[in-house]
Design an enzyme around this catalytic site. Structure first.
Site, PDB file in Angstrom:
ATOM      1  N   ASP A 177      51.255 113.404  85.296  1.00 26.14           N
ATOM      2  CA  ASP A 177      51.745 112.116  85.521  1.00 26.14           C
ATOM      3  C   ASP A 177      51.196 111.330  86.741  1.00 26.14           C
ATOM      4  OD1 ASP A 177      53.502 111.934  83.213  1.00 26.14           O
ATOM      5  OD2 ASP A 177      54.993 113.308  84.137  1.00 26.14           O
TER       6      ASP A 177
ATOM      7  N   HIS B  67      57.409 119.757  87.889  1.00 28.24           N
ATOM      8  CA  HIS B  67      57.829 119.428  86.596  1.00 28.24           C
ATOM      9  C   HIS B  67      58.702 120.146  86.274  1.00 28.24           C
ATOM     10  CE1 HIS B  67      57.152 119.202  82.020  1.00 28.24           C
ATOM     11  NE2 HIS B  67      56.411 118.104  82.353  1.00 28.24           N
TER      12      HIS B  67
END
Length: 428
Positions: free
Chosen positions: A364, A307
């Protein structure tokens, strides 16, 4: 003595105050830099620039901390409902039982949307992307509720608009889903809760109301809570800068939806499923693609791992991983794409290459798996992200107005042609 920072330009020293946030975050206040020196700063992507003081969300990417209004995301995901967290984000405090019940009642009473909005759906092409439809429909709400155009609403008027948008968003999302299937819409029911209503409008039929396993309902609450706000990201900053022009709430949120649509932002969970589909179509060899991910000369990248903000494990991923495991076990899903996902996850969590680089599965990765297991098409994933992010966008828009922030107007460093005379077209 207050801490200051000095910038020396052309032999002159300019002093600027250092401000400290409640979590000891440090910032140099350069709001007077241009006035004092004639200089501006250049920071592409605003990676080192604070555009606002905000009391909504605290994020520490180095240590993997995410808090809404001071409450750890782990506690909220475990103990709260989505509407309770929405109220917290928007109004600053957890609601009492009576206040929360009234909030739910107000929202439930406004979930129906104007029948004339069906005309919009009739005009969309059958293959129109759901995010394009969502941004259009949310922006159009200002036409149906023109009182929202008042740039100086009373608190009661503003609250009414907030409730209206929270209420209508799940209904709009469900209508988009039904259009993609060619099915008649399912209307909200006053005896169902927010999440139950949403799932029934999505998966139910006009002649067949559906019930959903508590594991599914709990997972949806968690998914929406985990996406509810994430500090000053691209779409949130868009909402604030559009709202700074005194644009109404519907227009500001519509702009945020368009920013979220970009594949570098909200499209990440859709990209995860598309990657898994590609691996399946290539034979389903997860080990082959793990090797490709390690090869610095190979352009392939594992989607849903690592991320930009979190330099350690995404705290949201820890929470949603369990919900993902529970969903797959409860539904007994046998999907080769999801089987590949589990292989990638297991390898990445145990492979030293990924551990050393902190390339852990992020939120995600797991949200895409859950949405697919529940039966959503991948092009609906970003729409679901927007549904979850809505309370955060509203909270940021509201805070920006309450702080009386000036209209957003970034500066630039001009690099184009210097002055030149116009050349007649016959001589070019």
């Amino acid at each position: 003595m207050s801490e200051t920072a000095s910038i020396i330009l052309n032999g002159s020293s300019h002093e600027f105050p250092v401000i400290t946030g409640t979590e000891n975050e440090k910032a140099i206040d350069i709001s007077k830099l241009r006035d004092q020196s004639g200089y501006i700063t250049l920071d592409p992507g605003f990676k080192n620039t604070g555009a606002a003081k905000s009391a909504i969300t605290f994020l520490d990417g180095e240590t993997g901390i995410l808090r809404y209004r001071g409450y750890p995301i782990e506690q909220l995901a475990e103990k709260s409902t989505f509407l309770e967290v929405a109220y917290l984000l928007i109004y600053g405090e957890l609601p009492t039982k009576a206040v929360l019940e009234q909030f739910r009642t107000d929202i439930k009473s406004q979930m129906m949307i104007h029948e004339d909005m069906k005309n919009f759906f009739a005009g969309f092409p059958s293959q129109a992307h759901p995010m394009g439809q969502l941004s259009c429909l949310v922006g159009a709400l200002s036409a149906f509720y023109p009182e929202s155009l008042n740039p100086n609403p009373t608190q009661e008027e503003e609250d009414k608009t907030i409730v209206n948008l929270l209420a209508k968003m799940p209904t709009i999302v469900s209508w988009i889903q039904k259009k993609s299937l060619g099915h008649p819409v399912v209307y909200p029911k006053k005896d169902l809760g927010y999440i139950d209503n949403f799932l029934n409008m999505i998966f139910g039929e006009v002649n067949n109301e559906k019930t959903f396993d508590p594991v599914v309902i709990d997972a949806m609450h968690k998914l929406l809570i985990l996406h509810a706000d994430h500090e000053q990201n691209c779409s949130t900053s868009t909402v604030r800068i559009v709202g700074s022009s005194n644009a109404n709430l519907y227009a500001s949120i519509s702009a945020g939806i368009n920013a979220l649509w970009g594949p570098l932002h909200g499209g990440a969970n859709q990209a995860v499923i598309e990657m898994l589909e590609a691996i399946k179509n290539d034979g389903g060899d997860a080990e082959k693609y793990l090797a490709k991910a390690k090869d610095k000369n190979d352009p392939f990248r594992l989607m849903g791992f690592g991320h930009r903000v979190y330099k350690n494990f995404d705290p949201r991923a820890k929470i949603i991983k369990k919900a993902c495991d529970d969903i797959l076990e409860k539904l007994g899903v046998n999907d080769p794409v999801l089987n590949i996902a589990k292989k990638l996850e297991e390898a990445a969590l145990n492979d030293q290459y990924f551990i050393d680089r902190k390339l852990y599965p992020n939120v995600d990765f797991y949200s895409g798996i859950i949405y697919r297991a529940l039966g959503f098409n991948s092009d609906m994933f970003t729409v679901l992200f927007a549904l979850g992010r809505l309370p955060g966008w509203i909270a940021q828009w509201k805070e920006m107005r309450e702080n009386k922030e000036p209209i957003g107007r970034p500066r630039q460093v001009y690099t184009g042609a210097t002055i030149r005379d116009y050349v007649d077209i016959s001589k070019r």
